[in-house]
Write a protein that holds these residues in place. Structure first.
Motif, PDB file in Angstrom:
ATOM      1  N   GLN A   1       0.827  -1.223   0.000  1.00 54.01           N
ATOM      2  CA  GLN A   1       0.000   0.000   0.000  1.00 54.01           C
ATOM      3  C   GLN A   1       0.856   1.265   0.000  1.00 54.01           C
ATOM      4  N   SER A   2       2.094   1.144  -0.467  1.00 61.94           N
ATOM      5  CA  SER A   2       3.046   2.263  -0.522  1.00 61.94           C
ATOM      6  C   SER A   2       3.275   2.889   0.852  1.00 61.94           C
ATOM      7  N   LYS A   3       2.931   2.175   1.902  1.00 67.01           N
ATOM      8  CA  LYS A   3       3.035   2.703   3.270  1.00 67.01           C
ATOM      9  C   LYS A   3       3.949   1.882   4.164  1.00 67.01           C
ATOM     10  N   PHE A   4       4.043   0.596   3.903  1.00 63.53           N
ATOM     11  CA  PHE A   4       4.793  -0.293   4.780  1.00 63.53           C
ATOM     12  C   PHE A   4       5.888  -1.003   3.986  1.00 63.53           C
ATOM     13  N   ILE A   5       7.127  -0.896   4.473  1.00 61.72           N
ATOM     14  CA  ILE A   5       8.267  -1.532   3.814  1.00 61.72           C
ATOM     15  C   ILE A   5       8.865  -2.564   4.763  1.00 61.72           C
ATOM     16  N   PHE A   6       8.920  -3.802   4.313  1.00 60.83           N
ATOM     17  CA  PHE A   6       9.479  -4.905   5.100  1.00 60.83           C
ATOM     18  C   PHE A   6      10.813  -5.317   4.473  1.00 60.83           C
ATOM     19  N   ASN A   7      11.874  -5.284   5.262  1.00 62.46           N
ATOM     20  CA  ASN A   7      13.165  -5.808   4.830  1.00 62.46           C
ATOM     21  C   ASN A   7      13.492  -7.014   5.692  1.00 62.46           C
ATOM     22  N   SER A   8      13.496  -8.187   5.052  1.00 57.53           N
ATOM     23  CA  SER A   8      13.596  -9.425   5.817  1.00 57.53           C
ATOM     24  C   SER A   8      14.248 -10.513   4.964  1.00 57.53           C
ATOM     25  N   GLU A   9      14.051 -11.762   5.386  1.00 51.83           N
ATOM     26  CA  GLU A   9      14.491 -12.924   4.624  1.00 51.83           C
ATOM     27  C   GLU A   9      13.424 -14.003   4.714  1.00 51.83           C
ATOM     28  N   ASP A  10      13.348 -14.828   3.682  1.00 52.15           N
ATOM     29  CA  ASP A  10      12.482 -16.018   3.687  1.00 52.15           C
ATOM     30  C   ASP A  10      11.060 -15.678   4.139  1.00 52.15           C
ATOM     31  N   ILE A  11      10.420 -14.829   3.386  1.00 50.04           N
ATOM     32  CA  ILE A  11       9.065 -14.379   3.715  1.00 50.04           C
ATOM     33  C   ILE A  11       8.021 -15.322   3.137  1.00 50.04           C
ATOM     34  N   ASP A  12       6.952 -15.544   3.891  1.00 48.82           N
ATOM     35  CA  ASP A  12       5.764 -16.241   3.410  1.00 48.82           C
ATOM     36  C   ASP A  12       4.623 -15.226   3.294  1.00 48.82           C
ATOM     37  N   PHE A  13       3.907 -15.281   2.187  1.00 51.18           N
ATOM     38  CA  PHE A  13       2.761 -14.390   2.003  1.00 51.18           C
ATOM     39  C   PHE A  13       1.556 -15.212   1.584  1.00 51.18           C
ATOM     40  N   LEU A  14       0.561 -15.301   2.474  1.00 54.52           N
ATOM     41  CA  LEU A  14      -0.707 -15.968   2.167  1.00 54.52           C
ATOM     42  C   LEU A  14      -1.644 -14.914   1.588  1.00 54.52           C
ATOM     43  N   ILE A  15      -1.814 -14.946   0.293  1.00 55.87           N
ATOM     44  CA  ILE A  15      -2.493 -13.846  -0.407  1.00 55.87           C
ATOM     45  C   ILE A  15      -3.956 -13.720   0.006  1.00 55.87           C
ATOM     46  N   LYS A  16      -4.687 -14.822   0.006  1.00 47.23           N
ATOM     47  CA  LYS A  16      -6.120 -14.771   0.334  1.00 47.23           C
ATOM     48  C   LYS A  16      -6.359 -14.379   1.790  1.00 47.23           C
ATOM     49  N   ASP A  17      -5.447 -14.795   2.678  1.00 41.97           N
ATOM     50  CA  ASP A  17      -5.590 -14.473   4.099  1.00 41.97           C
ATOM     51  C   ASP A  17      -5.014 -13.109   4.448  1.00 41.97           C
TER      52      ASP A  17
END
Length: 208
Positions: free
Chosen positions: A143-159
């Motif tokens: 949303q152009s508001k939150f920036i995450f800098n990490s490793e090995d991310i999981d993203f559950l799109i529907k949830d």
């Protein structure tokens, strides 16, 4: 078209279109097809449109193993997934039977509809369960508001849930930064759960 080895090898030297029996429309400047291995190789402005699974691939080189239903691309590859967004990478492997996309080398997934962008050196996209898994260093922007800098991310799109078990820096549009050892973030509800959360306000702002 050149035919050799008693019809086993077929080579096309001018741009052409191939329509397969499994709803693929394939275009390329040059192609080689070997009947015994059932492998099609294409080069030059390759476009593959999958009418069954609703995506289009653009690449400079493509290797399509019809028996295993695996499409591999090289160089300036782009995968257009309609409402699911676009994936850019230097190379892809699309396993059609598993509906799995493995993208490698300067990968970026963008979805303007859901307002996110994820960049990493490798990303696996499991289309069947709407899950994105990154490997290695990852940057995710929502949303152009939150920036995450990490490793090995999981993203559950529907949830609408983003998570990682690795140390992460999260910055928001209000110049607040969170450092966490691991996290789970609900994008829709904007709820952050993390381990050992350190919050810094007015991050990188000049002191008055």
């Amino acid at each position: 078209i050149e035919v050799s080895e008693n019809g086993n090898k077929i080579k096309g030297l001018k741009r052409g279109t191939i329509t397969s029996d499994n709803n693929l429309i394939i275009k390329g400047n040059e192609f080689d097809f070997e009947k015994t291995s059932n492998i099609l190789k294409l080069e030059g402005d390759v476009i593959i449109e999958d009418l069954e699974k609703n995506y289009t691939i653009f690449a400079e080189k493509v290797n399509y193993n019809k028996d295993k239903e695996i499409i591999k691309t090289e160089n300036n590859s782009k995968l257009v997934l309609g409402d699911e967004g676009n994936i850019l990478a230097n190379k892809f492997e699309y396993q059609r039977l598993n509906d799995l996309i493995v993208a490698q080398d300067k990968v970026k997934i963008t979805n303007k509809l859901k307002e996110y962008e994820i960049s990493a050196e490798e990303i696996n996209y499991l289309r069947g369960i709407s899950k994105i898994i990154s490997k290695g260093k990852t940057e995710a922007i929502f949303q152009s508001k939150f920036i995450f800098n990490s490793e090995d991310i999981d993203f559950l799109i529907k949830d609408n849930v983003l998570s990682s078990n690795k140390k992460t820096k999260i910055q928001d549009s209000n110049s607040q930064v969170y450092f966490v050892d691991k996290f789970k973030y609900n994008i829709k509800d904007k709820i952050l759960n993390g381990k050992n959360i350190l919050l810094i306000s007015n991050y990188n702002l000049p002191k008055s």
